[in-house]
Design a protein around this motif. Structure first.
Motif, short mmCIF file in Angstrom:
data_model
loop_
_atom_site.label_atom_id
_atom_site.label_comp_id
_atom_site.label_asym_id
_atom_site.label_seq_id
_atom_site.Cartn_x
_atom_site.Cartn_y
_atom_site.Cartn_z
N SER A 83 4.25 -8.39 -12.02
CA SER A 83 4.82 -8.43 -10.67
C SER A 83 4.95 -7.03 -10.08
CB SER A 83 6.19 -9.11 -10.70
OG SER A 83 6.05 -10.52 -10.78
N ALA A 84 5.33 -6.06 -10.90
CA ALA A 84 5.44 -4.68 -10.41
C ALA A 84 4.08 -4.14 -9.99
CB ALA A 84 6.04 -3.79 -11.50
N ALA A 85 3.04 -4.48 -10.76
CA ALA A 85 1.68 -4.03 -10.41
C ALA A 85 1.22 -4.67 -9.10
CB ALA A 85 0.72 -4.38 -11.55
N VAL A 86 1.47 -5.97 -8.95
CA VAL A 86 1.08 -6.67 -7.73
C VAL A 86 1.82 -6.09 -6.53
CG1 VAL A 86 1.29 -8.88 -6.52
CG2 VAL A 86 0.41 -8.82 -8.85
N LEU A 87 3.11 -5.87 -6.68
CA LEU A 87 3.92 -5.35 -5.57
C LEU A 87 3.40 -3.99 -5.11
CD1 LEU A 87 6.53 -5.32 -3.81
CD2 LEU A 87 7.69 -4.28 -5.77
N THR A 88 3.26 -3.06 -6.05
CA THR A 88 2.85 -1.71 -5.66
C THR A 88 1.41 -1.67 -5.17
OG1 THR A 88 2.45 -1.27 -8.03
CG2 THR A 88 4.54 -0.51 -7.11
N LYS A 89 0.54 -2.46 -5.80
CA LYS A 89 -0.86 -2.49 -5.35
C LYS A 89 -0.98 -3.04 -3.93
CE LYS A 89 -5.32 -4.73 -6.15
NZ LYS A 89 -6.04 -5.80 -6.87
N ASN A 90 -0.34 -4.16 -3.67
CA ASN A 90 -0.52 -4.83 -2.38
C ASN A 90 0.23 -4.14 -1.25
OD1 ASN A 90 -2.29 -6.67 -3.45
ND2 ASN A 90 -0.76 -8.25 -3.77
N LEU A 91 1.17 -3.26 -1.59
CA LEU A 91 1.79 -2.44 -0.55
C LEU A 91 1.06 -1.10 -0.40
CD1 LEU A 91 5.63 -3.13 -0.95
CD2 LEU A 91 4.01 -4.10 0.69
N ARG A 102 -0.51 4.21 -4.42
CA ARG A 102 -1.49 4.65 -5.42
C ARG A 102 -0.79 5.13 -6.68
NH1 ARG A 102 -3.48 6.52 -0.64
NH2 ARG A 102 -2.85 8.68 -0.95
N GLY A 103 -1.42 4.86 -7.81
CA GLY A 103 -0.92 5.36 -9.09
C GLY A 103 -0.02 4.40 -9.83
N TRP A 104 0.98 3.88 -9.17
CA TRP A 104 1.98 3.06 -9.85
C TRP A 104 1.45 1.71 -10.32
CZ3 TRP A 104 5.71 5.37 -12.06
CH2 TRP A 104 6.22 6.54 -11.52
N PRO A 105 0.51 1.06 -9.63
CA PRO A 105 -0.04 -0.18 -10.19
C PRO A 105 -0.68 0.04 -11.55
CG PRO A 105 -0.61 0.01 -7.87
CD PRO A 105 -0.01 1.32 -8.27
#
Length: 407
Positions: free
Chosen positions: A167-175, A178-181
């Motif tokens: 969920s954290a990867a999806v959240l940061t990617k779709n917003l 960069r980097g955090w996903p």
């Protein structure tokens, strides 16, 4: 109108000048025509495929996000809440370590399991990024505490961490962060290694490829194929079969983003065959929704990526997005968004494309408003059709996305 619809072209021109490359040199490096690149830079031609975006980024030796300008400034209060929550998510990803008690008292595993399920089966499935951002940091902290405090539940806690990092990867990617996903995906892979079960190792590989693919499609493809090979001896397990199916879809996307239609179709065919082998009753492994209906949605997305235009509508006729387990709004929104993008690419189906894009936005607004390819499509439609029958609805969609004012 403001200049949001020309922002990608403007950034492309600025980076090209910074790299001291001519228009022709950049076009040659990207494998596109001189005239096509000129139209992109002038805001007269949208970038509506991963292949083009990533080819331009590779030619200029930058991350694709440097061209798209993500994360976008939110144009509504909910979007603002989602972006505001990112700081706490990033803090959790950077400060928590497996096996180190963060100093909070974790709730019993049953309560944590219920929250993990709600996080993935409701909030992420609905693409409710504001709510995801509010839940993820605290849940990650508690799960790390539970790993230390509840040793008898460690296997369950590791699975919970995998789902929460997802969920954290999806959240940061779709917003568009960069980097955090990739950080979230790497941390998920660590948990999968600790579990040391084929299906979860496959899940970790899938997640990493899914969030980091734009930075290296060749690597995404190779990693996916290696994951498939590792899972092949375990396909009698429905969970491993689902992980293998998702890896085939990852490989198909990597191939499509490199304009390799034959390889895309090969992996799509393999995913279809695996989906047909699923028993009628099976777990929704990893909250991935793998099965015939989701493979159909991917088929539409891949057809759009390969530039099949209005022909995608024929593929879509055989897809049942509403047959996915509820809520799965994010997946249904992807179906209508990619169908809309394909239909909008041809004049005779443009109005249908606009209606499909509006439907996608109504299903999962936070997801669709942050999608670079939808934004590029909407900006181009707005330029072409300001006064036609779809003008008012299109202007409304553009305004809600922050692409242009209504006037």
């Amino acid at each position: 109108m403001d200049h949001e619809d020309k922002a990608l072209g403007r950034r492309l021109r600025e980076v090209r000048a910074w790299r001291q490359l001519s228009l022709k040199e950049t076009a040659d490096l990207a494998g596109i025509s001189f005239g096509y690149l000129g139209r992109i830079e002038r805001g007269e031609q949208p970038v509506t495929s991963r292949a083009t975006l990533e080819a331009l980024a590779n030619a200029l030796r930058i991350d694709p996000g440097e061209l798209t300008g993500t994360p976008y400034a939110p144009s509504d209060p909910v979007g603002s809440d989602a972006h505001a929550a990112l700081r706490e998510v990033e803090t959790a990803l950077s400060s928590l370590d497996l096996g180190v008690d963060p100093g909070v008292q974790a709730r019993p595993w049953a309560a944590l399991a219920a929250e993990v399920d709600h996080l993935n089966n409701t909030l992420r499935a609905n693409a409710d990024y504001a709510a995801l951002g509010a839940v993820v940091p605290g849940l990650l902290t508690e799960l790390h505490a539970a790993y230390v405090q509840q040793p008898n539940e460690r296997q369950n806690v590791l699975v919970g961490l995998l789902h929460t990092f997802y969920s954290a990867a999806v959240l940061t990617k779709n917003l568009g962060v960069r980097g955090w996903p990739v950080v979230a995906a790497r941390l998920a892979e660590d948990c999968a290694q600790e579990l040391d079960r084929p299906e979860w190792l496959g899940f970790g590989i899938w997640l990493r490829g899914n969030v980091a693919g734009a930075q290296g499609r060749t690597h995404q493809y190779g990693m996916s194929v290696r994951g498939i090979d590792a899972l092949t001896p375990h396909l009698d397990c429905s969970n491993a079969l689902q992980a293998a199916g998702m890896l085939h879809l990852n490989a198909a996307l990597a191939a499509a983003a490199q304009s390799d239609a034959d390889t895309t179709r090969d992996h799509l065919r393999e995913a279809t065959e695996l989906a047909s082998r699923l028993p009628e009753r099976h777990d929704n492994f990893g909250y991935l929704y793998f099965g015939p209906d989701n493979v159909g949605i991917w088929r539409v997305s891949l057809g759009t990526e390969l530039g099949q235009g209005a022909k995608v509508a024929e593929i879509a006729r055989h897809v049942r997005p509403d047959a996915l387990p509820l809520p799965a709004k994010a997946r249904r929104a992807v179906f209508y968004a990619d169908l809309g993008r394909a239909l909008a690419s041809e004049k005779r189906t443009r109005e249908q494309g606009i209606r499909s894009l509006i439907k996608a936005e109504s299903i999962a607004p936070q997801k669709i408003r942050n999608n670079i390819f939808v934004r590029e499509t909407v900006a181009d439609l707005l330029r072409q059709a300001r006064r036609d029958a779809g003008g008012r609805d299109l202007r409304g969609l553009a305004w809600r996305m922050g692409v242009s004012p209504t006037g």
